[in-house]
Design an enzyme around this catalytic site. Structure first.
Site, short mmCIF file in Angstrom:
data_model
loop_
_atom_site.label_atom_id
_atom_site.label_comp_id
_atom_site.label_asym_id
_atom_site.label_seq_id
_atom_site.Cartn_x
_atom_site.Cartn_y
_atom_site.Cartn_z
N ASP A 182 0.97 -1.28 -0.08
CA ASP A 182 -0.01 0.33 0.09
C ASP A 182 0.85 1.07 0.05
OD1 ASP A 182 0.71 0.51 2.55
OD2 ASP A 182 -1.09 -0.11 3.48
N GLU A 225 -5.98 2.20 -0.71
CA GLU A 225 -4.77 2.55 -1.22
C GLU A 225 -3.94 1.15 -1.24
OE1 GLU A 225 -4.36 3.84 3.21
OE2 GLU A 225 -5.88 3.75 1.61
#
Length: 305
Positions: A182, A225
């Protein structure tokens, strides 16, 4: 008159929702000759279909707009799409953050079948032509597989594929690896540069990483994300190489939003399938634990699970 479609779309809860779209616009006698839809492929009311045949529609934060979008980045009257004698056009109505067609900022432009119109964080796909109904249902099916923003696989498809690939590896005794990563300090980037900048980073990162992967690798967005890469027939050494390649390509990519350069890095964790009764949940958990260790260890690094 209402169009009712029931579809399983990737809203991260995998729940079944009924999408109801109201025809608010008058349909003229010659409407079938230039019938067109806008379909929400990213944002609230995912899958909603907005007919625009024979009239015009406006998108904006105002409740009087035919396409109301309640987002801070959207102006009250943001953009208009309408039919002219030569085709459909889109026009920005002096919005603060602009209107984009296929990621290009526009003042006014003709629309072609398949164009993506972005208003704030919402992405609308323009559909027109003789086979419009088939195109619409194909797009709904696509929503079950792809993330509308990044155009890579979505969470639902990824987890279905993970189960399938583990079964295949178990059957044929093949190696299998999983890389999770991420974006470091993503919330801070959103707070500093705005959510539109965050969306731009997500899209550009997906493009940069996708070019570095094999055709058989499964690359998906599995969270806000957070991303995953499933690598069939790749063992421990290969998985580490994939993770490091991703780390480097993100670190060296120039992420730009408007006039701002936004340096971006990722933290990564990887794990390999252990064989036997090792399952999808266990493999994912090991990679996720390694990802957490990478973030705790200083970010912009790779850890093994």
């Amino acid at each position: 008159m209402y169009d009712v479609t029931v579809a399983k779309v990737d809203d991260r809860n995998y729940s079944e929702r009924t999408i109801i779209t109201e025809r608010k616009l008058p349909v003229t006698a010659d409407a079938p000759e230039h019938e067109a839809y806008l379909v929400v492929i990213y944002g609230d009311e995912l899958g909603k279909r907005i007919p625009i045949a024979g009239g015009s529609v406006e998108a904006g934060r105002s409740s009087t707009c035919e396409i109301p979008i309640d987002q801070e980045s959207v102006s009250r009257r943001h953009a208009r799409i309408w039919w002219t004698e030569s085709g459909f056009r889109v026009k920005d109505l002096g919005s603060t953050n602009g209107t984009y067609v296929n990621d290009l900022l526009v003042a006014e432009q003709e629309l072609r079948d398949g164009d993506l119109v972005k208003v704030g964080r919402t992405i609308l796909k323009f559909m027109a032509g003789s086979n419009i109904e088939a195109s619409y249902h194909e797009e709904i099916y696509r929503m079950m597989t792809f993330d509308g923003l990044t155009q890579i696989y979505n969470k639902r498809y990824f987890h279905e594929t993970l189960e399938r690939e583990i079964s295949r590896s178990r059957r044929y005794g093949r190696e299998l690896s999983l890389v999770l990563f991420d974006i470091d300090n993503f919330k801070q980037k959103n707070d500093t540069f705005g959510h539109l900048a965050g969306d731009t980073i997500l899209k550009e990162l997906a493009v940069a990483v996708r070019w570095k992967l094999r055709r058989e690798d499964i690359f998906a967005r599995v969270g806000g994300e957070e991303f995953a890469i499933l690598t069939p027939e790749v063992g421990l050494k290969g998985a580490r190489e994939v993770a490091e390649k991703v780390r480097v390509v993100v670190e060296t990519t120039t992420f730009r939003f408007e006039k701002n350069l936004i340096p971006t890095t990722v933290s990564l964790g990887f794990a390999v399938w252990l064989g036997g009764d090792d399952g999808a949940e266990a493999l994912f958990q090991r990679a996720d634990t390694a990802l957490y260790a990478a973030k705790q260890g200083g970010r912009n690094r790779v850890e093994q699970g």
